[in-house]
Design a protein around this motif. Sequence first.
Motif, PDB file in Angstrom:
ATOM      1  N   UNK A   1     -52.946  -9.780  36.551  1.00 15.20           N
ATOM      2  CA  UNK A   1     -53.332  -9.385  35.200  1.00 15.20           C
ATOM      3  C   UNK A   1     -52.120  -9.108  34.309  1.00 15.20           C
ATOM      4  N   UNK A   2     -50.951  -9.098  34.892  1.00 16.51           N
ATOM      5  CA  UNK A   2     -49.721  -8.903  34.122  1.00 16.51           C
ATOM      6  C   UNK A   2     -48.665  -9.897  34.592  1.00 16.51           C
TER       7      UNK A   2
ATOM      8  N   UNK B   1     -53.988   2.071  25.148  1.00 19.03           N
ATOM      9  CA  UNK B   1     -53.442   1.827  26.479  1.00 19.03           C
ATOM     10  C   UNK B   1     -54.576   1.377  27.391  1.00 19.03           C
ATOM     11  N   UNK B   2     -54.421   0.202  27.977  1.00 19.20           N
ATOM     12  CA  UNK B   2     -55.385  -0.296  28.950  1.00 19.20           C
ATOM     13  C   UNK B   2     -54.780  -0.122  30.336  1.00 19.20           C
ATOM     14  N   UNK B   3     -55.372   0.754  31.123  1.00 19.83           N
ATOM     15  CA  UNK B   3     -54.899   1.030  32.472  1.00 19.83           C
ATOM     16  C   UNK B   3     -55.504  -0.014  33.408  1.00 19.83           C
ATOM     17  N   UNK B   4     -54.663  -0.883  33.958  1.00 23.18           N
ATOM     18  CA  UNK B   4     -55.145  -1.956  34.821  1.00 23.18           C
ATOM     19  C   UNK B   4     -55.550  -1.418  36.193  1.00 23.18           C
ATOM     20  N   UNK B   5     -56.481  -2.081  36.845  1.00 21.93           N
ATOM     21  CA  UNK B   5     -56.838  -1.664  38.205  1.00 21.93           C
ATOM     22  C   UNK B   5     -55.649  -1.812  39.152  1.00 21.93           C
ATOM     23  N   UNK B   6     -55.646  -1.013  40.198  1.00 18.41           N
ATOM     24  CA  UNK B   6     -54.561  -1.072  41.179  1.00 18.41           C
ATOM     25  C   UNK B   6     -54.505  -2.440  41.855  1.00 18.41           C
TER      26      UNK B   6
ATOM     27  N   UNK C   1     -51.483  -2.109  24.789  1.00 18.91           N
ATOM     28  CA  UNK C   1     -50.587  -2.420  25.895  1.00 18.91           C
ATOM     29  C   UNK C   1     -51.376  -2.279  27.189  1.00 18.91           C
ATOM     30  N   UNK C   2     -51.034  -3.123  28.144  1.00 20.91           N
ATOM     31  CA  UNK C   2     -51.634  -3.033  29.475  1.00 20.91           C
ATOM     32  C   UNK C   2     -50.574  -2.477  30.407  1.00 20.91           C
ATOM     33  N   UNK C   3     -50.934  -1.439  31.157  1.00 18.91           N
ATOM     34  CA  UNK C   3     -49.991  -0.813  32.075  1.00 18.91           C
ATOM     35  C   UNK C   3     -50.589  -0.774  33.471  1.00 18.91           C
ATOM     36  N   UNK C   4     -49.672  -0.772  34.463  1.00 16.77           N
ATOM     37  CA  UNK C   4     -50.165  -0.612  35.822  1.00 16.77           C
ATOM     38  C   UNK C   4     -50.355   0.881  36.088  1.00 16.77           C
ATOM     39  N   UNK C   5     -50.668   1.230  37.269  1.00 17.02           N
ATOM     40  CA  UNK C   5     -50.983   2.621  37.583  1.00 17.02           C
ATOM     41  C   UNK C   5     -49.740   3.459  37.890  1.00 17.02           C
TER      42      UNK C   5
ATOM     43  N   UNK D   1     -48.384   6.372  32.966  1.00 15.71           N
ATOM     44  CA  UNK D   1     -49.584   7.167  32.732  1.00 15.71           C
ATOM     45  C   UNK D   1     -49.282   8.651  32.555  1.00 15.71           C
ATOM     46  N   UNK D   2     -48.023   8.998  32.445  1.00 17.00           N
ATOM     47  CA  UNK D   2     -47.663  10.405  32.273  1.00 17.00           C
ATOM     48  C   UNK D   2     -48.195  10.935  30.932  1.00 17.00           C
TER      49      UNK D   2
END
Length: 161
Positions: free
Chosen positions: A59-60, A49-54, A25-29, A34-35
């Motif tokens: 990208x989503x 979990x892929x943490x996307x850049x701010x 899954x790709x998530x934003x910040x 991200x908890x």
Amino acid sequence: MLAALRSAVLREDPFGPFGGLPEKVRVDRGKDFLSRTVTAAFDLLDVTVEDLPAYTPHLKGTVEGLNRAVESMFLVSLPGYARQPRPGKRSFRPKDEALLGFEDFTARLLAWTLWWNTEHRPAPLRGKTPLQAWQDDPTPLRDVPAADLWTFTLEDAGPAR
């Protein structure tokens, strides 16, 4: 967040047949994604979990597009919506406008979601409904039995009480 994740994973009414576990899954910040709790849940489910850049909404795009559609096509029609006026309406709402209760809001949202998934044909899907596109997508998904997730939304609060 855990309740939403559980609903997204299970292929049960009223959300099915959508669902299942992806490999990633790709998530934003967002702090909620991200908890420690959500990260642990994804680890437990063996999902990367892929943490996307701010500040990278491009990208989503699917999620951002759906969020805009929910606001512009659904939320704007509800009593009490205050972000922007409906077309042809003044920029304020009557003070005595009756707001929806939770059950009424949920019923309307589920009805809109059913329409979106089974009747609406967004241009990017080239004539298909979201349900048709989902069913045609060959991406492998894993299913999790509901019995394995019955306590999934309960987080250990720490010391015994």
